[in-house]
Motif scaffolding. Structure first.
Motif, PDB file in Angstrom:
ATOM      1  N   ALA A  76       0.834  -1.202   0.000  1.00  0.00           N
ATOM      2  CA  ALA A  76       0.000   0.000   0.000  1.00  0.00           C
ATOM      3  C   ALA A  76       0.869   1.253   0.000  1.00  0.00           C
ATOM      4  O   ALA A  76       0.542   2.242  -0.669  1.00  0.00           O
ATOM      5  N   PHE A  77       1.983   1.205   0.700  1.00  0.00           N
ATOM      6  CA  PHE A  77       2.903   2.346   0.713  1.00  0.00           C
ATOM      7  C   PHE A  77       3.667   2.466  -0.606  1.00  0.00           C
ATOM      8  O   PHE A  77       4.228   3.506  -0.905  1.00  0.00           O
ATOM      9  N   ALA A  78       3.695   1.391  -1.385  1.00  0.00           N
ATOM     10  CA  ALA A  78       4.414   1.391  -2.660  1.00  0.00           C
ATOM     11  C   ALA A  78       3.468   1.687  -3.824  1.00  0.00           C
ATOM     12  O   ALA A  78       3.676   1.207  -4.938  1.00  0.00           O
ATOM     13  N   ASN A  79       2.447   2.441  -3.569  1.00  0.00           N
ATOM     14  CA  ASN A  79       1.489   2.868  -4.594  1.00  0.00           C
ATOM     15  C   ASN A  79       0.764   1.705  -5.270  1.00  0.00           C
ATOM     16  O   ASN A  79       0.394   1.800  -6.432  1.00  0.00           O
ATOM     17  N   GLU A  80       0.554   0.625  -4.545  1.00  0.00           N
ATOM     18  CA  GLU A  80      -0.229  -0.496  -5.067  1.00  0.00           C
ATOM     19  C   GLU A  80      -1.569  -0.592  -4.336  1.00  0.00           C
ATOM     20  O   GLU A  80      -2.215  -1.641  -4.349  1.00  0.00           O
ATOM     21  N   TYR A  81      -1.962   0.483  -3.677  1.00  0.00           N
ATOM     22  CA  TYR A  81      -3.173   0.464  -2.867  1.00  0.00           C
ATOM     23  C   TYR A  81      -4.402   0.450  -3.760  1.00  0.00           C
ATOM     24  O   TYR A  81      -4.684   1.405  -4.476  1.00  0.00           O
ATOM     25  N   ARG A  82      -5.111  -0.679  -3.729  1.00  0.00           N
ATOM     26  CA  ARG A  82      -6.309  -0.897  -4.536  1.00  0.00           C
ATOM     27  C   ARG A  82      -7.312  -1.682  -3.688  1.00  0.00           C
ATOM     28  O   ARG A  82      -6.973  -2.206  -2.633  1.00  0.00           O
ATOM     29  N   GLU A  83      -8.517  -1.800  -4.198  1.00  0.00           N
ATOM     30  CA  GLU A  83      -9.553  -2.535  -3.465  1.00  0.00           C
ATOM     31  C   GLU A  83      -9.136  -3.986  -3.237  1.00  0.00           C
ATOM     32  O   GLU A  83      -9.364  -4.545  -2.173  1.00  0.00           O
ATOM     33  N   ALA A  84      -8.499  -4.595  -4.228  1.00  0.00           N
ATOM     34  CA  ALA A  84      -8.046  -5.983  -4.074  1.00  0.00           C
ATOM     35  C   ALA A  84      -7.045  -6.114  -2.920  1.00  0.00           C
ATOM     36  O   ALA A  84      -7.063  -7.098  -2.181  1.00  0.00           O
ATOM     37  N   LEU A  85      -6.200  -5.129  -2.750  1.00  0.00           N
ATOM     38  CA  LEU A  85      -5.235  -5.149  -1.649  1.00  0.00           C
ATOM     39  C   LEU A  85      -5.953  -4.983  -0.308  1.00  0.00           C
ATOM     40  O   LEU A  85      -5.605  -5.647   0.672  1.00  0.00           O
ATOM     41  N   ARG A  86      -6.966  -4.151  -0.258  1.00  0.00           N
ATOM     42  CA  ARG A  86      -7.765  -3.986   0.971  1.00  0.00           C
ATOM     43  C   ARG A  86      -8.394  -5.317   1.369  1.00  0.00           C
ATOM     44  O   ARG A  86      -8.398  -5.683   2.542  1.00  0.00           O
ATOM     45  N   ILE A  87      -8.921  -6.034   0.379  1.00  0.00           N
ATOM     46  CA  ILE A  87      -9.538  -7.337   0.637  1.00  0.00           C
ATOM     47  C   ILE A  87      -8.481  -8.309   1.170  1.00  0.00           C
ATOM     48  O   ILE A  87      -8.727  -9.042   2.131  1.00  0.00           O
ATOM     49  N   ASN A  88      -7.320  -8.283   0.565  1.00  0.00           N
ATOM     50  CA  ASN A  88      -6.238  -9.164   1.011  1.00  0.00           C
ATOM     51  C   ASN A  88      -5.790  -8.833   2.439  1.00  0.00           C
ATOM     52  O   ASN A  88      -5.493  -9.729   3.225  1.00  0.00           O
ATOM     53  N   MET A  89      -5.751  -7.552   2.774  1.00  0.00           N
ATOM     54  CA  MET A  89      -5.400  -7.141   4.143  1.00  0.00           C
ATOM     55  C   MET A  89      -6.368  -7.754   5.152  1.00  0.00           C
ATOM     56  O   MET A  89      -5.961  -8.307   6.169  1.00  0.00           O
ATOM     57  N   ALA A  90      -7.650  -7.638   4.846  1.00  0.00           N
ATOM     58  CA  ALA A  90      -8.679  -8.173   5.751  1.00  0.00           C
ATOM     59  C   ALA A  90      -8.594  -9.686   5.832  1.00  0.00           C
ATOM     60  O   ALA A  90      -8.730 -10.273   6.913  1.00  0.00           O
ATOM     61  N   MET A  91      -8.352 -10.331   4.699  1.00  0.00           N
ATOM     62  CA  MET A  91      -8.282 -11.788   4.676  1.00  0.00           C
ATOM     63  C   MET A  91      -7.086 -12.273   5.507  1.00  0.00           C
ATOM     64  O   MET A  91      -7.225 -13.199   6.311  1.00  0.00           O
TER      65      MET A  91
END
Length: 169
Positions: A76-91
């Motif tokens: 997320a800090f490397a400018n890859e912050y997307r909805e898919a990454l948010r889902i992965n964080m929660a998972m």
């Protein structure tokens, strides 16, 4: 929608950094937990216990959950912050929580089959470390709630749960 970049404001970046610091503070505890469990698994007084492999595997999932969240935050800090990454964080966070419960249950199953003093000492140290893990998971959850917002984080976790749960027949 999942691939569209999301932009964080300064406050969000600060809350994400606080979450990162909490995850980083948990690393020694996770390493200690895995080290103790590996030692128990290899100990001749306990290696024979039924469920040892399941116990070790559940603990590994705790470690993977922590590592997954850390990796997601880094991305997320490397400018890859997307909805898919948010889902992965929660998972990944939910892996650490769910498998923590499983690990405690399986530890007690394994503990019932052990009588050697060295192995029993390891069991006690693992219990203490799992209690530390519970405290850390609460702290991490509060950082995730602060970053996402409690309702948003719960909503993401529920969507993940629904996506991996088989429908009722």
């Amino acid at each position: 929608m999942l691939n569209k970049p999301l932009v964080m404001d300064t406050d969000e970046r600060q809350r994400l950094l606080e979450w990162w610091h909490t995850m980083d503070a948990a690393k020694p505890m996770v390493r200690r937990l895995m080290s103790l469990i590996t030692e128990l698994r290899l100990n001749p007084e306990s290696s024979h216990a039924d469920g040892m492999i399941l116990f070790y595997r559940a603990a590994s999932e705790i470690s993977y959950g922590y590592a997954g969240v850390r990796g997601c935050i880094r991305r997320a800090f490397a400018n890859e912050y997307r909805e898919a990454l948010r889902i992965n964080m929660a998972m990944c966070h939910s892996f650490a929580e769910r498998f923590s419960v499983d690990t405690k249950v399986l530890l007690e199953r394994v503990a019932q089959q052990i009588s050697g003093q060295n192995a029993l000492l390891l069991i006690q140290k693992i219990r203490e470390t799992l209690a530390e893990n519970d405290v850390m998971l609460k702290e991490i959850k509060s950082k995730a709630d602060a970053f996402f917002g409690r309702d948003t984080f719960n909503s993401i976790q529920n969507k993940v749960k629904q996506s991996i749960t088989l429908p009722k027949s």
